[in-house]
Design a protein around this motif. Structure first.
Motif, short mmCIF file in Angstrom:
data_model
loop_
_atom_site.label_atom_id
_atom_site.label_comp_id
_atom_site.label_asym_id
_atom_site.label_seq_id
_atom_site.Cartn_x
_atom_site.Cartn_y
_atom_site.Cartn_z
N LYS A 44 0.84 -1.21 0.00
CA LYS A 44 0.00 0.00 0.00
C LYS A 44 0.87 1.25 0.00
N GLN A 45 1.93 1.25 0.80
CA GLN A 45 2.85 2.38 0.84
C GLN A 45 3.51 2.58 -0.53
N GLN A 46 3.92 1.48 -1.14
CA GLN A 46 4.57 1.56 -2.45
C GLN A 46 3.62 2.13 -3.49
N LEU A 47 2.37 1.70 -3.44
CA LEU A 47 1.37 2.18 -4.39
C LEU A 47 1.13 3.68 -4.20
N GLU A 48 1.05 4.13 -2.97
CA GLU A 48 0.84 5.55 -2.69
C GLU A 48 1.94 6.42 -3.27
#
Length: 110
Positions: A44-48
């Motif tokens: 999720k962090q990477q996607l953000e």
């Protein structure tokens, strides 16, 4: 998607999230809900951060933390992304209720 690969996961670690995959060193980790939740928080962090900026930020923050602590493990555990993931890995519903860019609140905390 969770894949088992002892060659992709760095020595000393159980797994690694590389969007859109989670690689685990051993099959048993694939079935550990808390570990998988930890890695999904990283996805999720990477996607953000649109993936590449995530890894640049992660690497730079690690270098700053390593310079500060002079200890690999302490530097790793104090990266804002890791702090968020470790603090919330036991909450299996965390990803659904997680505010966007939530890792920033872990950036400047002592």
């Amino acid at each position: 998607m969770i894949l088992v690969s002892k060659y992709i996961v760095p020595k000393g670690y159980m797994g690694i999230a590389l969007f859109p995959f989670v690689f685990v060193k051993e099959l048993q980790f694939k079935h550990n809900n808390f570990f998988v939740n930890h890695e999904r928080i990283h996805l999720k962090q990477q996607l953000e951060l649109l993936v590449v900026p995530f890894f640049i930020w992660y690497g730079l923050e690690f270098l700053v933390r390593y310079w500060h602590f002079r200890n690999w493990h302490l530097a790793y555990r104090n990266i804002s992304f890791e702090r968020e993931a470790y603090q919330n890995e036991l909450d299996l519903g965390y990803i659904k209720k997680r505010p966007i860019w939530n890792f920033l609140k872990y950036l400047c905390r002592p």
